[in-house]
Design a protein around this motif. Structure first.
Motif, PDB file in Angstrom:
ATOM      1  N   THR A 419       0.813  -1.217   0.000  1.00  0.00           N
ATOM      2  CA  THR A 419       0.000   0.000   0.000  1.00  0.00           C
ATOM      3  C   THR A 419       0.846   1.267   0.000  1.00  0.00           C
ATOM      4  O   THR A 419       0.308   2.363   0.103  1.00  0.00           O
ATOM      5  N   ALA A 420       2.171   1.114  -0.122  1.00  0.00           N
ATOM      6  CA  ALA A 420       3.053   2.281  -0.095  1.00  0.00           C
ATOM      7  C   ALA A 420       2.837   3.136  -1.344  1.00  0.00           C
ATOM      8  O   ALA A 420       2.514   2.621  -2.413  1.00  0.00           O
ATOM      9  N   PRO A 421       2.995   4.444  -1.222  1.00  0.00           N
ATOM     10  CA  PRO A 421       2.797   5.317  -2.379  1.00  0.00           C
ATOM     11  C   PRO A 421       3.872   5.089  -3.423  1.00  0.00           C
ATOM     12  O   PRO A 421       4.977   4.639  -3.095  1.00  0.00           O
ATOM     13  N   PRO A 422       3.594   5.384  -4.692  1.00  0.00           N
ATOM     14  CA  PRO A 422       4.610   5.206  -5.737  1.00  0.00           C
ATOM     15  C   PRO A 422       5.794   6.133  -5.498  1.00  0.00           C
ATOM     16  O   PRO A 422       5.645   7.247  -5.007  1.00  0.00           O
ATOM     17  N   GLY A 423       6.965   5.659  -5.833  1.00  0.00           N
ATOM     18  CA  GLY A 423       8.161   6.477  -5.685  1.00  0.00           C
ATOM     19  C   GLY A 423       8.882   6.310  -4.370  1.00  0.00           C
ATOM     20  O   GLY A 423       9.915   6.940  -4.154  1.00  0.00           O
ATOM     21  N   LEU A 424       8.374   5.457  -3.465  1.00  0.00           N
ATOM     22  CA  LEU A 424       9.077   5.223  -2.210  1.00  0.00           C
ATOM     23  C   LEU A 424      10.379   4.499  -2.516  1.00  0.00           C
ATOM     24  O   LEU A 424      10.372   3.414  -3.099  1.00  0.00           O
ATOM     25  N   PRO A 425      11.530   5.071  -2.154  1.00  0.00           N
ATOM     26  CA  PRO A 425      12.815   4.524  -2.607  1.00  0.00           C
ATOM     27  C   PRO A 425      13.243   3.285  -1.836  1.00  0.00           C
ATOM     28  O   PRO A 425      12.804   3.030  -0.724  1.00  0.00           O
ATOM     29  N   ARG A 426      14.097   2.489  -2.462  1.00  0.00           N
ATOM     30  CA  ARG A 426      14.842   1.392  -1.848  1.00  0.00           C
ATOM     31  C   ARG A 426      13.940   0.308  -1.252  1.00  0.00           C
ATOM     32  O   ARG A 426      14.320  -0.379  -0.306  1.00  0.00           O
TER      33      ARG A 426
END
Length: 870
Positions: A419-426
């Motif tokens: 459910t993390a937003p797009p673009g969350l790094p690594r």
């Protein structure tokens, strides 16, 4: 199992693993995640208990110094495990509380550790920096190729400096056309990062020379997905953007650089004399400092080099510009850091609430066991021995709960990442590793020790004789009640902090999701295209294609409007220097900077903007017609407050454009950012080639999905080899704009709900404890004529009064910590009185509801029964 005694591990370890794998296979593969969680948790608990018992036996047969302690541990663990069967309700509540507290921390810490605590996956990553331009009124801007070459060649504080330009690329000649997110880079791109190729030699310095031929490096994912992991792919030729390109290497698995786009393929940028003359804001830079060089020294040197360039007249427009250097790790994280720190703080508060809750339960139960304690002391047991046994009981429960918490945390992490937003790094680095397990183990032991020591430090009995005579002494009850009240105060204060944070973020999210974006956010199809330079080599060929595309789309009966733009709202845009009429500048460096978009004739109308004055673009805005533009309300108020801007001129380079219309502000950058001065140019008059475009299509009726095959067919009829970068809807664009805020709200709301539930259980436990010891008093009150409501009220007040005190303390703490939330809120005061008052009343109501059932038990107790039980 690695912590078990060697002899036991050698004899039984493999058999225990075989049983575990067999049970896991039976429940895996069919979506039965609850069964998988149960099997994992049961195995961990079983192993932990077995290890404790076996080490207890080993240590019990060891030296005299540790023999007695080991004997105590082994005996107490066995007694504790057997005792759990006789009090399943109490044990279940304790284990569940530990599970929730440890599980929440394990889940968030996996992400926190991978993103914030683990260095970037490059050699000596603490020397990697990002390099920007600093402009008047703008802290960070991209850098032109000429300035990049000056810095790369003349810097002594940087060991190396690289350039990257994220862009979409069309891959053709290998089946259906495919759009790939890629990047043009300098030849030393991988060398600066210290990354070696999985296959091939990668780029060479000679590849930067104009005319050397196009070369590319594939990501591991593209190599597997599009080339079948062919080991002989290096040296073959593919077609990128219509240009034959030689594959020079394949990057290692997992390589990415979130600092400048999520690229899957890289090509080399060439630098000739024309590129050396280009300055301004174009590309992203990163470099590696020399060993021992401070980041401040790098920034000072780059500023000095650039000022020499300005003084030499090579960048006359850039007076006041400079260099800004930051750590690459901070740029990769972006805005994620504050959110993760907030969530990590929140889960620690949840654990503290859980500890306070468990301490209340263990203290109340310890007091109720006064008779048992007295008998054991009368038979010769020391207070130390009894206290040690109680501590071991709590630690065993903590280990059970911690083991289940780790299993729950691993499942929760998967849901969190999904459910993390797009673009969350690594995100690919997030895993349940030894660091996470060690963190969970420390929390489990710490929480078990803290909660287990509370009954030891608080006197819950008055000696064997006193307890045997009267059960539990009045002084003991009073001391325990005071400690329980303090625990309720602390617990409720912590719950208030979480509820206030969740309330503020919810209100902020509501404001953000209902903010007017300045255009019609209703149903619309959005499609991204990138026109390859080989077939669309110049500005006229690009505009001709786009004009034809717009005309064909608008002619479709199921389309009510269509248009093309360089960037959709909330997705950024360009910046350009301008000089407005009546605001002439003394030097080029005094020119103003504003954001702009190049749009087709029908785009603004299709977007559904609100026209305040003048007109939108029409058929008169052709390439050879009078230059025109449309500005937003913020720009009109900034330049000509109280005047009619229609007909005013704005100079862009050598061209004086006439203001044709004024529209309401559109939130082009972010929904939570104030509108900036913005203007729009007709695509036919932009004057330079820009290949990447967003297409907007409004349906006349029906579903947006029905437009997809029609729009695809229209594009293929115009250019069969043109792939689409993405296909989505305007709703997707708007949801993406609020994804970060929704993610924060969802997680903090869940944590606040868990803390609220634990707090309610704590209040119930306190009232239940007080009810048990005041049964005789309440029965006498009823016999003397007191009403049932009066009796219930007396008991409820025993927990409600400290609850109110804790709520007040929590509100004060929330006021003190409010500024830390300010950066994450939109149009919400971090000291919002409505949220603070509403939270206080809500928690008080929950505490009241939780206390009434426990207190009601004393209403029907008869005096003769109370005296008999005493």
């Amino acid at each position: 199992m690695g912590f078990a005694p060697g002899r036991f591990r050698a004899r039984y370890g493999d058999a225990m693993y075989d049983v575990y794998r067999s049970a896991l296979r039976q429940v895996s593969g069919d979506g039965r995640w609850r069964a998988v969680l149960w099997v994992r948790g049961a195995f961990v608990v079983d192993v932990l208990v077995t290890i404790l018992l076996e080490w207890g036996a080993v240590m019990g047969s060891g030296t005299r110094r540790w023999g007695r302690v080991a004997e105590w541990i082994g005996l107490d663990v066995r007694v504790a495990v057997r005792g759990f069967r006789t009090r399943p309700g109490f044990t279940s509540v304790m284990v569940l509380t530990f599970t929730l507290g440890i599980g929440a921390n394990a889940a968030i810490f996996q992400v926190f550790d991978a993103l914030l605590l683990t260095p970037l996956p490059y050699p000596e990553s603490d020397r990697l920096v990002a390099v920007w331009h600093s402009l008047p009124g703008r802290d960070k801007a991209q850098v032109g190729p000429g300035t990049y070459l000056d810095w790369r060649e003349r810097s002594s504080t940087l060991e190396s400096l690289a350039l990257i330009d994220p862009m979409s690329m069309a891959l053709t000649g290998n089946g259906d056309p495919v759009q790939i997110e890629g990047g043009r880079v300098s030849a030393n791109f991988f060398d600066v990062l210290g990354v070696s190729q999985l296959l091939g030699a990668g780029f060479a310095a000679a590849d930067e020379v104009p005319g050397a031929g196009s070369v590319a490096v594939l990501s591991h994912g593209v190599w597997v997905r599009l080339f079948g992991a062919d080991p002989d792919v290096v040296g073959t030729t593919i077609t990128l953007q219509g240009v034959p390109t030689r594959i020079a290497g394949v990057a290692p698995d997992g390589f990415e650089l979130d600092f400048a786009g999520d690229a899957e393929l890289w090509t080399v940028m060439t630098f000739g004399e024309a590129e050396r003359q280009l300055r301004g804001t174009f590309y992203s830079l990163f470099g590696r400092t020399r060993a021992g060089v401070d980041i401040g020294a790098v920034e000072k040197e780059l500023n000095s080099i650039f000022q020499d360039v300005v003084a030499a007249g090579d960048a006359p427009f850039a007076e006041g510009w400079g260099a800004r250097v930051s750590w690459l790790r901070d740029e990769v994280l972006g805005d994620v850091g504050p959110t993760l720190r907030l969530l990590m703080g929140a889960v620690m508060l949840v654990l503290l609430v859980a500890c306070a809750n468990i301490a209340s339960l263990t203290l109340a139960r310890s007091t109720r066991r006064g008779g048992e304690t007295a008998v054991r002391m009368a038979l010769g047991a020391s207070r130390l021995r009894i206290s040690f046994q109680r501590l071991v009981e709590t630690l065993v429960i903590a280990l059970f709960g911690g083991a289940l918490g780790v299993a729950l945390g691993s499942v929760a992490t998967e849901a969190l990442l999904a459910t993390a937003p797009p673009g969350l790094p690594r995100l690919h680095e997030v895993s349940l590793d030894a660091r996470v397990l060690g963190f969970a183990a420390v929390l489990t032991l710490g929480a078990g020790l803290i909660t287990g020591l509370v009954p030891v430090l608080v006197r819950t009995d008055a000696g064997a004789a006193g307890v045997l005579r009267s059960g539990v002494s009045r002084g003991s009850r009073a001391g325990t009640s005071r400690t329980l009240s303090l625990l309720i105060v602390g617990e409720s204060a912590l719950v208030v902090l979480l509820l206030v944070g969740a309330g503020l973020l919810m209100k902020s999210f509501y404001r953000l999701s209902t903010v007017d974006p300045g255009f019609d956010a209703g149903p619309a199809l959005v499609v991204g295209v990138d026109l390859p330079e080989s077939r669309y080599p110049d500005y006229p060929s690009v505009t001709a294609f786009l004009s034809t595309l717009e005309a064909r789309l608008e002619a479709l009966p199921m389309v009510s409007g269509a248009g093309v733009t360089t960037h959709l709202p909330t997705r950024g845009g360009f910046q350009l220097f301008y000089e407005p009429e009546g605001h002439e500048t003394a030097s080029p460096s005094d020119r103003k900077l504003a954001r702009f978009e190049a749009v087709s004739i029908g785009y603004l109308e299709a977007l559904g903007v609100h026209l305040e004055r003048g007109r939108l673009f029409d058929e008169t805005d052709v390439e050879n017609g009078p230059p025109s533009l449309v500005i937003n309300r913020t720009m009109a108020d900034l330049l000509w407050p109280g005047e009619d801007p229609i007909g005013k001129q704005i100079t862009l380079g050598p061209t004086a454009n006439v203001v044709a219309g004024v529209i309401s502000d559109i939130r082009h950058q972010r929904l939570d950012a104030d509108p900036e001065p913005q203007f729009y140019l007709p695509d036919t008059q932009m004057g330079f080639r820009w290949s990447t475009r967003d297409i907007l299509v409004r349906p006349s009726a029906g579903d947006v999905e029905a437009l997809i095959p029609v729009v695809r067919s229209t594009l293929q009829n115009l250019d069969p080899e043109l792939p689409t970068a993405y296909v989505g809807s305007m709703d997707d664009v708007m949801q993406e704009a609020v994804a970060d805020a929704r993610f924060r709200v969802r997680l903090l709301a869940i944590l606040a709900a868990v803390a609220l539930m634990l707090g309610a259980v704590g209040v119930y436990g306190v009232v239940n404890y007080v009810t048990g010891f005041r049964t005789r008093e309440m029965a006498i009150r009823r016999a003397l004529g007191a009403s049932a409501g009066n009796v219930t009220g007396k008991l409820v007040s025993s927990a409600f009064v400290p609850l109110v005190g804790g709520v007040g303390l929590g509100v004060v703490a929330a006021l003190g910590l409010a500024p830390r939330l300010g950066a994450l809120l939109f149009q919400v005061d971090p000291r919002d009185p409505g949220v603070l008052i509403g939270t206080a009343l809500f928690l008080a109501a929950v505490g009241l509801v939780a206390s009434v059932p426990a207190a009601s038990k004393a209403r029907g107790v008869r005096l003769v029964d109370a005296l008999g039980s005493d």
